[in-house]
Design an enzyme around this catalytic site. Structure first.
Site, short mmCIF file in Angstrom:
data_model
loop_
_atom_site.label_atom_id
_atom_site.label_comp_id
_atom_site.label_asym_id
_atom_site.label_seq_id
_atom_site.Cartn_x
_atom_site.Cartn_y
_atom_site.Cartn_z
N GLU A 201 -8.13 -20.90 -15.35
CA GLU A 201 -9.29 -21.31 -16.17
C GLU A 201 -10.45 -21.51 -15.18
OE1 GLU A 201 -8.82 -25.11 -18.13
OE2 GLU A 201 -10.58 -24.82 -19.40
N ASP A 279 -8.89 -24.25 -28.32
CA ASP A 279 -8.80 -25.21 -27.21
C ASP A 279 -9.13 -26.64 -27.63
OD1 ASP A 279 -8.20 -25.82 -24.63
OD2 ASP A 279 -9.94 -24.92 -23.71
N ASP A 280 -10.40 -27.01 -27.58
CA ASP A 280 -10.83 -28.37 -27.94
C ASP A 280 -12.03 -28.24 -28.88
OD1 ASP A 280 -9.21 -30.04 -25.86
OD2 ASP A 280 -10.14 -28.42 -24.70
N1 ADE Z 1 -7.05 -30.54 -21.68
C1 ADE Z 1 -7.71 -30.37 -22.82
N2 ADE Z 1 -8.44 -29.25 -22.76
C2 ADE Z 1 -8.21 -28.68 -21.57
C3 ADE Z 1 -8.66 -27.52 -20.92
N3 ADE Z 1 -9.51 -26.67 -21.49
N4 ADE Z 1 -8.23 -27.26 -19.67
C4 ADE Z 1 -7.38 -28.11 -19.07
N5 ADE Z 1 -6.93 -29.22 -19.64
C5 ADE Z 1 -7.33 -29.52 -20.87
ZN ZN Z 2 -6.60 -25.96 -22.98
#
Ligand code: ADE
Ligand code: ZN
Length: 339
Positions: A201, A279-280
């Protein structure tokens, strides 16, 4: 983008494979829980909180994400959080979801592991009954903590093998390579858990190598930096190791400076098993359809690309082969209808 493609994206059945349940906590629910639980939030209003959702890197986001999670205290809080996400997923035609949770974020504050896992699981069961969403649960170890803490978390999970299908690895990537967690992943695999890990990432392609070679993960979360390493791309394509990609998260965390520079299309062209996820979503500005729509617009994706991504999402899942086929048939039926 044409209205026709927009409709296609909205209606095509999808699986979501990388969703942090704590990252789906919307500001309204955060304030409501804070009030009920007597937890202080350092922002005075929802608007003030949202204006802080401006990150220069992964760590800046994580600091806010962990602070936000402080409002989650009771089993009911975890139930409500999960139910709110499932409703959003249902609106986006997500038929199957594999949800991450971070128990150490909660047990370190004195919340019982059981409150977390039972609250989430109860909502997943109700989501199945009420919305026919199928689901699995994946427990992530926080990589900024040590392997001993991950081992203790795995101990808790042994009593809940019926609810947790896999373990994963998340949090601050740089400086916390997969090799830090070789023993706990080995033990988890021996205990019958499937495995995934965030890698590539912000971290380099070498972290993706470590995830697949040292941790033997079945799926890599993000993995966008893999594109820097030709040999790695060949290996991922040959073994069809799934990569769960999140365009809006990559944009928000400055992994790419413009969605037009996102490597998704290149990854598809190289025959990588990529899928789109959210993701979030509460922090990054969109649930799964928004991710599809924005990246399709930026990269001029076609219906064929979207179809491949939707199929990949089910292919990459932890469903059984017969379940995968059942969902893939649904994708094909909708595809025929929308062409
Ligand atoms: N925890 C929550 N979202 C994350 C992300 N994108 N990368 C790493 N840890 C996370
Ligand atoms: Zn993640």
């Amino acid at each position: 983008m044409t209205e026709n493609l927009t409709q296609y994206i909205r209606l095509i059945p999808k699986a979501e494979l990388h969703l942090h349940i704590e990252g789906s906590l919307e500001p309204e629910l955060m304030f409501e829980m804070a009030k009920k639980n007597g937890v202080k939030i350092k922002y005075r209003s929802i608007e003030e909180l949202q204006s802080a959702y401006n990150f220069n890197n992964l760590q800046e986001f994580l600091d806010l994400y962990y602070a936000g999670a402080d409002v989650l205290l009771t089993e009911k809080n975890f139930y409500d959080l999960t139910m709110a996400y499932l409703k959003k997923a249902h609106e986006d035609n997500v038929l199957h979801t594999e949800i991450f949770f971070d128990p150490q974020t909660h047990t370190s504050r004195g919340v019982k592991f059981e409150a977390v896992v039972n609250g989430i699981t109860r909502a997943l069961e109700d989501g199945k009954k009420q919305m026919d969403i199928s689901s699995q649960l994946i427990m992530c170890f926080l990589r900024h903590l040590d392997e001993k803490s991950a081992m203790e978390t795995l101990d808790f999970a042994l009593n809940h093998k019926d609810k947790i299908i896999a373990v994963g690895l998340d949090s601050s990537e740089l400086g916390n390579p997969p090799n830090k967690f070789v023993n706990v992943f080995k033990r988890a695999q021996k205990e019958g858990f499937l495995t995934v890990a965030h890698a590539g990432e912000e971290g380099p392609a070498s972290y993706v190598w470590e995830a697949i070679e040292l941790l033997n993960v079945m799926r890599v979360d993000h993995g966008v930096r893999s594109i820097d390493d030709k040999k790695l791309v060949e290996e991922l394509a040959k073994r069809q190791i799934p990569l769960t990609v999140y365009p809006l998260s990559n944009l928000k965390l400055k992994v790419v400076s413009d969605l037009k520079d996102h490597p998704l299309k290149k990854m598809l062209n190289k025959n990588l098993m990529v899928s789109i996820n959210s993701d979030d979503p509460s922090y990054f500005g969109g649930y799964v359809n928004q991710n599809y729509l924005e990246v399709a617009n930026a990269l001029n994706l076609t219906k064929d690309d979207i179809l491949t991504l939707a199929k990949n999402s089910f292919e990459s899942s932890f469903l059984s082969n017969s379940e995968k086929q059942r969902f893939l048939n649904k994708v094909e039926v909708m595809n025929q209808k929308l062409r």
